[in-house]
Design an enzyme around this catalytic site. Structure first.
Site, PDB file in Angstrom:
ATOM      1  N   ARG A 160      28.664 -11.902   9.127  1.00  0.00           N
ATOM      2  CA  ARG A 160      27.571 -12.450   9.934  1.00  0.00           C
ATOM      3  C   ARG A 160      26.299 -11.646   9.670  1.00  0.00           C
ATOM      4  O   ARG A 160      26.361 -10.431   9.496  1.00  0.00           O
ATOM      5  CB  ARG A 160      27.921 -12.327  11.431  1.00  0.00           C
ATOM      6  CG  ARG A 160      28.636 -13.523  11.977  1.00  0.00           C
ATOM      7  CD  ARG A 160      29.207 -13.311  13.361  1.00  0.00           C
ATOM      8  NE  ARG A 160      28.320 -12.698  14.345  1.00  0.00           N
ATOM      9  CZ  ARG A 160      28.637 -12.568  15.627  1.00  0.00           C
ATOM     10  NH1 ARG A 160      29.793 -13.012  16.090  1.00  0.00           N
ATOM     11  NH2 ARG A 160      27.821 -11.988  16.483  1.00  0.00           N
TER      12      ARG A 160
ATOM     13  N   ARG B  11      34.203  -7.002  10.307  1.00  0.00           N
ATOM     14  CA  ARG B  11      34.405  -8.424  10.623  1.00  0.00           C
ATOM     15  C   ARG B  11      33.951  -9.333   9.480  1.00  0.00           C
ATOM     16  O   ARG B  11      32.894  -9.153   8.891  1.00  0.00           O
ATOM     17  CB  ARG B  11      33.607  -8.769  11.890  1.00  0.00           C
ATOM     18  CG  ARG B  11      33.674 -10.241  12.240  1.00  0.00           C
ATOM     19  CD  ARG B  11      33.413 -10.494  13.679  1.00  0.00           C
ATOM     20  NE  ARG B  11      32.103 -10.055  14.142  1.00  0.00           N
ATOM     21  CZ  ARG B  11      31.741 -10.097  15.429  1.00  0.00           C
ATOM     22  NH1 ARG B  11      32.585 -10.513  16.337  1.00  0.00           N
ATOM     23  NH2 ARG B  11      30.535  -9.700  15.785  1.00  0.00           N
TER      24      ARG B  11
ATOM     25  N   ARG C 250      22.227  -3.673  18.099  1.00  0.00           N
ATOM     26  CA  ARG C 250      22.951  -4.446  19.114  1.00  0.00           C
ATOM     27  C   ARG C 250      23.626  -3.520  20.120  1.00  0.00           C
ATOM     28  O   ARG C 250      23.655  -3.796  21.309  1.00  0.00           O
ATOM     29  CB  ARG C 250      23.995  -5.349  18.442  1.00  0.00           C
ATOM     30  CG  ARG C 250      23.356  -6.505  17.697  1.00  0.00           C
ATOM     31  CD  ARG C 250      24.327  -7.183  16.769  1.00  0.00           C
ATOM     32  NE  ARG C 250      25.413  -7.848  17.442  1.00  0.00           N
ATOM     33  CZ  ARG C 250      26.596  -8.095  16.886  1.00  0.00           C
ATOM     34  NH1 ARG C 250      26.849  -7.728  15.645  1.00  0.00           N
ATOM     35  NH2 ARG C 250      27.517  -8.723  17.567  1.00  0.00           N
TER      36      ARG C 250
ATOM     37  N   LYS D 199      35.464 -10.123  23.128  1.00  0.00           N
ATOM     38  CA  LYS D 199      35.211 -11.152  24.159  1.00  0.00           C
ATOM     39  C   LYS D 199      35.483 -12.554  23.621  1.00  0.00           C
ATOM     40  O   LYS D 199      36.128 -13.364  24.278  1.00  0.00           O
ATOM     41  CB  LYS D 199      33.746 -11.110  24.647  1.00  0.00           C
ATOM     42  CG  LYS D 199      33.303  -9.792  25.252  1.00  0.00           C
ATOM     43  CD  LYS D 199      31.888  -9.892  25.794  1.00  0.00           C
ATOM     44  CE  LYS D 199      30.807 -10.113  24.751  1.00  0.00           C
ATOM     45  NZ  LYS D 199      30.622  -8.992  23.823  1.00  0.00           N
TER      46      LYS D 199
ATOM     47  N   ARG E 280      23.611 -11.168  29.901  1.00  0.00           N
ATOM     48  CA  ARG E 280      23.398  -9.915  29.183  1.00  0.00           C
ATOM     49  C   ARG E 280      22.259  -9.112  29.785  1.00  0.00           C
ATOM     50  O   ARG E 280      21.981  -8.011  29.294  1.00  0.00           O
ATOM     51  CB  ARG E 280      23.074 -10.218  27.717  1.00  0.00           C
ATOM     52  CG  ARG E 280      24.271 -10.215  26.774  1.00  0.00           C
ATOM     53  CD  ARG E 280      23.770 -10.639  25.420  1.00  0.00           C
ATOM     54  NE  ARG E 280      24.470 -10.088  24.304  1.00  0.00           N
ATOM     55  CZ  ARG E 280      25.395 -10.755  23.589  1.00  0.00           C
ATOM     56  NH1 ARG E 280      25.758 -11.962  23.942  1.00  0.00           N
ATOM     57  NH2 ARG E 280      25.941 -10.198  22.537  1.00  0.00           N
TER      58      ARG E 280
HETATM   59  P1  AMP Z   1      27.335 -12.606  20.314  1.00  0.00           P
HETATM   60  O1  AMP Z   1      27.993 -13.574  19.424  1.00  0.00           O
HETATM   61  O2  AMP Z   1      27.668 -12.816  21.778  1.00  0.00           O
HETATM   62  O3  AMP Z   1      27.511 -11.174  19.895  1.00  0.00           O
HETATM   63  O4  AMP Z   1      25.755 -12.914  20.225  1.00  0.00           O
HETATM   64  C1  AMP Z   1      25.052 -12.802  19.006  1.00  0.00           C
HETATM   65  C2  AMP Z   1      23.568 -12.685  19.284  1.00  0.00           C
HETATM   66  O5  AMP Z   1      23.112 -13.873  19.975  1.00  0.00           O
HETATM   67  C3  AMP Z   1      23.134 -11.525  20.169  1.00  0.00           C
HETATM   68  O6  AMP Z   1      22.994 -10.325  19.442  1.00  0.00           O
HETATM   69  C4  AMP Z   1      21.802 -12.050  20.697  1.00  0.00           C
HETATM   70  O7  AMP Z   1      20.779 -11.965  19.712  1.00  0.00           O
HETATM   71  C5  AMP Z   1      22.092 -13.533  20.897  1.00  0.00           C
HETATM   72  N1  AMP Z   1      22.618 -13.778  22.257  1.00  0.00           N
HETATM   73  C6  AMP Z   1      23.853 -14.237  22.591  1.00  0.00           C
HETATM   74  N2  AMP Z   1      23.994 -14.322  23.909  1.00  0.00           N
HETATM   75  C7  AMP Z   1      22.822 -13.897  24.456  1.00  0.00           C
HETATM   76  C8  AMP Z   1      22.353 -13.722  25.780  1.00  0.00           C
HETATM   77  N3  AMP Z   1      23.121 -13.998  26.832  1.00  0.00           N
HETATM   78  N4  AMP Z   1      21.093 -13.262  25.949  1.00  0.00           N
HETATM   79  C9  AMP Z   1      20.297 -12.994  24.893  1.00  0.00           C
HETATM   80  N5  AMP Z   1      20.676 -13.110  23.620  1.00  0.00           N
HETATM   81  C10 AMP Z   1      21.936 -13.561  23.388  1.00  0.00           C
END
Ligand code: AMP
Length: 217
Positions: A160, A127, A171, A13, A88
């Protein structure tokens, strides 16, 4: 153009949202990036979010909804935006719909990047991210020329915190339980389109551009 790029962690994404943003001249709005930046800066938002993120849990709805409500009012979002990693949960999707209604705007399309579990696993565990410029690499698919060194700026590459195996498992479970049900939500709204996420970055981009063109966007 107002888009959501949807899909499990590791679907691509972020990568695709960045490319789409450049192509159409609209911002990529990534809640994950906003939260990571807050953690880096040590802001109260970052301090609150870090514990959830490190264990692969979702940050509470009220926090991320607040972030998005503010961000969508920024000037650069007036022409459109690409949401990456938001919504989400169903509560987030409902809040987004309300926020857009207040701004008298509508969502054009939700593109689900569909990908199988084995591929996701390699993408996430492989990654590596540059600690300085944020450029992404992958030890299976996009190796840096020198181990653990960024090709772009020469700084060190890191994994990360939330790309550790136990966290990835969490996740993916959280995605299945809390995020995947949104597919039904957007299907009902007639906004959902699916792009196969397998293959290299340009070929997935092409599929997404094609969907957008087919929908007059
Ligand atoms: P991402 O980079 O989108 O994979 O997000 C990394 C982490 O940020 C996720 O595993 C969540 O802990 C938090 N996070 C990002 N976006 C959201 C969201 N829309 N709702 C809740 N937690 C989020």
């Amino acid at each position: 153009m107002r888009l959501i790029l949807f899909g499990p962690p590791g679907a691509g994404k972020g990568t695709q949202a960045k490319l789409l943003g450049q192509r159409y001249g609209i911002p990529q709005v990534s809640t994950g990036d906003i939260l990571r930046e807050a953690i880096k800066k040590g802001t109260p938002l970052g301090l609150e979010a870090k514990g959830y993120m490190d264990r692969g849990a979702l940050v509470p709805d009220r926090v991320v909804i607040g972030i998005i409500e503010e961000r969508l009012q920024d000037r650069d979002c007036a022409k459109g935006f690409i949401l990456d990693g938001f919504p989400r949960t169903i509560a987030q999707a409902e809040a987004l719909s309300l926020a857009l209604k207040r701004l008298r705007r509508d969502l054009d399309c939700v593109i689900n990047i569909n990908i199988d579990h084995e591929e996701l696993w390699k993408r996430l565990t492989g990654r590596r991210v540059c600690c300085k410029c944020g450029e992404e690499f992958n030890i299976y698919y996009k190796k840096p020329s020198q181990d653990n060194i960024c090709d772009k700026c020469g700084s060190g590459l890191i994994q990360r915190d939330d790309d550790q195996e136990a966290t990835i498992e969490n996740r993916l479970r959280v995605y299945k339980e809390q995020t995947e049900p949104l597919l039904g939500y957007y299907q009902k709204e007639n906004k959902l389109k699916t792009a196969a996420g397998q293959g290299d970055i340009p070929s997935v981009s092409q599929k997404i551009y094609q969907i957008l063109e087919e929908n007059g966007l």
